[in-house]
Design a protein around this motif. Sequence first.
Motif, PDB file in Angstrom:
ATOM      1  N   SER A   4     -12.228   2.705  -1.585  1.00  0.00           N
ATOM      2  CA  SER A   4     -11.018   2.138  -0.974  1.00  0.00           C
ATOM      3  C   SER A   4     -10.625   0.877  -1.719  1.00  0.00           C
ATOM      4  O   SER A   4     -11.476   0.081  -2.136  1.00  0.00           O
ATOM      5  CB  SER A   4     -11.262   1.805   0.508  1.00  0.00           C
ATOM      6  OG  SER A   4     -11.677   2.951   1.222  1.00  0.00           O
ATOM      7  N   ASP A   5      -9.314   0.691  -1.900  1.00  0.00           N
ATOM      8  CA  ASP A   5      -8.792  -0.532  -2.504  1.00  0.00           C
ATOM      9  C   ASP A   5      -7.788  -1.171  -1.547  1.00  0.00           C
ATOM     10  O   ASP A   5      -7.455  -0.617  -0.498  1.00  0.00           O
ATOM     11  CB  ASP A   5      -8.162  -0.247  -3.871  1.00  0.00           C
ATOM     12  CG  ASP A   5      -6.987   0.710  -3.777  1.00  0.00           C
ATOM     13  OD1 ASP A   5      -6.054   0.448  -2.993  1.00  0.00           O
ATOM     14  OD2 ASP A   5      -7.003   1.749  -4.495  1.00  0.00           O
ATOM     15  N   GLN A   6      -7.327  -2.354  -1.903  1.00  0.00           N
ATOM     16  CA  GLN A   6      -6.342  -3.089  -1.103  1.00  0.00           C
ATOM     17  C   GLN A   6      -5.040  -3.251  -1.870  1.00  0.00           C
ATOM     18  O   GLN A   6      -4.352  -4.258  -1.750  1.00  0.00           O
ATOM     19  CB  GLN A   6      -6.917  -4.457  -0.715  1.00  0.00           C
ATOM     20  CG  GLN A   6      -8.163  -4.366   0.154  1.00  0.00           C
ATOM     21  CD  GLN A   6      -8.767  -5.724   0.450  1.00  0.00           C
ATOM     22  OE1 GLN A   6      -8.523  -6.694  -0.267  1.00  0.00           O
ATOM     23  NE2 GLN A   6      -9.568  -5.810   1.505  1.00  0.00           N
ATOM     24  N   GLY A   7      -4.707  -2.213  -2.674  1.00  0.00           N
ATOM     25  CA  GLY A   7      -3.514  -2.288  -3.507  1.00  0.00           C
ATOM     26  C   GLY A   7      -2.223  -1.988  -2.756  1.00  0.00           C
ATOM     27  O   GLY A   7      -2.143  -2.100  -1.519  1.00  0.00           O
ATOM     28  N   LEU A   8      -1.233  -1.581  -3.512  1.00  0.00           N
ATOM     29  CA  LEU A   8       0.095  -1.329  -2.935  1.00  0.00           C
ATOM     30  C   LEU A   8       0.138  -0.058  -2.117  1.00  0.00           C
ATOM     31  O   LEU A   8       1.045   0.144  -1.319  1.00  0.00           O
ATOM     32  CB  LEU A   8       1.141  -1.251  -4.061  1.00  0.00           C
ATOM     33  CG  LEU A   8       1.304  -2.520  -4.896  1.00  0.00           C
ATOM     34  CD1 LEU A   8       2.321  -2.285  -6.000  1.00  0.00           C
ATOM     35  CD2 LEU A   8       1.750  -3.693  -4.022  1.00  0.00           C
ATOM     36  N   GLY A   9      -0.818   0.830  -2.289  1.00  0.00           N
ATOM     37  CA  GLY A   9      -0.813   2.085  -1.552  1.00  0.00           C
ATOM     38  C   GLY A   9       0.104   3.117  -2.191  1.00  0.00           C
ATOM     39  O   GLY A   9       0.792   2.860  -3.193  1.00  0.00           O
ATOM     40  N   GLU A  64       1.182   2.765   2.664  1.00  0.00           N
ATOM     41  CA  GLU A  64       1.927   1.966   1.698  1.00  0.00           C
ATOM     42  C   GLU A  64       1.870   0.489   2.074  1.00  0.00           C
ATOM     43  O   GLU A  64       2.152   0.102   3.207  1.00  0.00           O
ATOM     44  CB  GLU A  64       3.375   2.449   1.632  1.00  0.00           C
ATOM     45  CG  GLU A  64       4.134   1.881   0.453  1.00  0.00           C
ATOM     46  CD  GLU A  64       5.487   2.545   0.273  1.00  0.00           C
ATOM     47  OE1 GLU A  64       6.180   2.228  -0.706  1.00  0.00           O
ATOM     48  OE2 GLU A  64       5.839   3.385   1.122  1.00  0.00           O
ATOM     49  N   GLY A  65       1.447  -0.332   1.088  1.00  0.00           N
ATOM     50  CA  GLY A  65       1.341  -1.769   1.313  1.00  0.00           C
ATOM     51  C   GLY A  65      -0.031  -2.216   1.784  1.00  0.00           C
ATOM     52  O   GLY A  65      -0.291  -3.425   1.855  1.00  0.00           O
ATOM     53  N   LYS A  66      -0.912  -1.262   2.126  1.00  0.00           N
ATOM     54  CA  LYS A  66      -2.237  -1.630   2.642  1.00  0.00           C
ATOM     55  C   LYS A  66      -3.374  -1.069   1.814  1.00  0.00           C
ATOM     56  O   LYS A  66      -4.540  -1.385   2.083  1.00  0.00           O
ATOM     57  CB  LYS A  66      -2.381  -1.150   4.086  1.00  0.00           C
ATOM     58  CG  LYS A  66      -1.435  -1.857   5.043  1.00  0.00           C
ATOM     59  CD  LYS A  66      -1.692  -1.414   6.485  1.00  0.00           C
ATOM     60  CE  LYS A  66      -0.766  -2.145   7.440  1.00  0.00           C
ATOM     61  NZ  LYS A  66      -1.017  -1.752   8.851  1.00  0.00           N
TER      62      LYS A  66
END
Length: 623
Positions: free
Chosen positions: A539-544, A595-597
């Motif tokens: 899991s990442d915390q990118g833009l989704g 998206e965004g999370k």
Amino acid sequence: MNSKLKFYQSIRVKIALVFALMLMLTLECVGAVFVRQLEHQNLNTFKQTIELPSYVDNALSEQLTRGNTKRANQSIRQILSEVNNSNISEIRVIDSKGVIRGTSASDSRSVIGQKSTDSMVKAALLNNRSHSENVYDSSNHNRYYINVVPLNDNNNNVVGAVQLRASLESVYSNINSITLIYLSAALITIVLSLFLAILISQEITQPIEEMRKQTLRIARGDFSGQVKVMGNDELGQLAGAVNNLSVRVEEAQESSDSERRRLDSVLSHMSDGVLATDRRGNVTIVNNMTLQLLGVDHEDDLIGKSIIDVLNIRHDYTVRQLINEDQQEMIIDMSNAGNDLILNAYFSPIQRESGFISGLVCVLHDVTSQQKEERERKQFVSNVSHELRTPLTSVHSYVEALSDGAWKDKEIAPKFLTVIQNETDRMIRMINDLLSMSRMDSGTTKLNLEYVNIKELFNYILNRFDMIIKKDEDSGESSKKYTIERYFTNKDLWVEIDTDKFTQVIDNIMNNAIKYSPDGGVITTRLLETHNHVILSISDQGLGIPRKDLGRIFDRFFRVDKARSRKQGGTGLGLAISKEVVNMLGGQIWVDSVEGKGSTFYISLPYVPYEEEDDWDDQETKD
């Protein structure tokens, strides 16, 4: 009595009598035409009787050209009062502006000075032509004849118009009297014709009734009966022909049933779907393969329906187009949310020797796999061409700049060469990925399967990324910082995989997570065991990923953010290769993203738990 029967025995005499009756009716029709012609003549005569003399028109034209409207109106009134024609109900005089200047009806004087709204008046003033029509007044149930005649001055300019209104009741009263006489004569003729027809039909219908009953038995499939031949006249010969026909139809029916059974056997064992229709395009024959292709349980669900509705092509074609265009072939996409189905439909009209088209035959062939492969091939070629063109264009531009003298600049030249090297490396990576994809598609890729402790392998791969993070922090090369967290089961999990290829899968997913994670972001990795699967997640915390792109994230050359992906050196093939590798290992890969999370990639591999110590003990016992 016998002589009378002999007289009526010949069907020619009977037909002659029928024609005699038809002649009588024809004479009545001629009488009706005569009455119609008389009506037309009376109307023409009546219209001539109500025409105003030319001197009246000239006098009215002079008054309409006078400047003193009041005196002119008085003169017009005087002129109209002198017109003595009992057939005329009303005369109106209208000037060129459409204003009513005079009327012969004393109870309509209030309309003088008002604007006329009559369309015929407007047309006459505009076109300088007379207009007339017959109208029906529903208030008093009378018919009227209205005639509008334009009035001209000496220079043939329209100065006004005269509107005549005459009752047609007297004309139609005479016509009705003549019509009543015609109807009386027609009624008498009909009564006599019916009486004669009854006498004649008694001789004709009896043998015909016998033949009708026999034909009904033939239609039901009963060929045992025979029609009794009453004589040697035309009806007797027809009865013999019906008996002959019964025998021939029985033979033809047996032959037709045999051919139909053979045709049904052929259709049932065909590998393609077959539909046959009548001339209106309604389905009459369906084979079993068609039912399978269309997902229908019983042929009764299709019989009687229009073929354009069955194939869902009503918006594109009509039955007439399918029948009139010989040997038409089309591709029909009948895919839905749960099933992909593309059919190749071949239409051919059923044409008799006379040229009459009695129906249509449609052959359906399932080309879903061929069409899918063709689309993927075209898309793949297009994507490869596009992806290679971008770095090649960049390399060409920088080489051209160097050739034009940029190589002499000691500051710019190294930067240009670095770009060229990066783009070349990118093309090499892309070609290597394409070769890997090609080998997987062709089935030539060999897996070196071995039982591996997936927990230790996952840790080993993540340790490499920890070293990279530490190295970047020490050298100060990294522009952003991130950490990797691990949540693993305590149990050792042994899974049969290809270590190198699985490492490539984890590398691809981790690289994407690092690329799209924000500064200070956390990459969370998990490893857990289910009943018969091992689940890994990153899991990442990118833009989704937008919801609309989730279904295409594993497609070749697909990028959510294309500009950013190319800038960071991505080829668009990493996730596609990862999916192919996981599928070859018998597992599954999917993504969950908001998206965004951020995004979470899951990998599921088949896992069969076993006790390692027992296995070693068994092995030692065997030794």
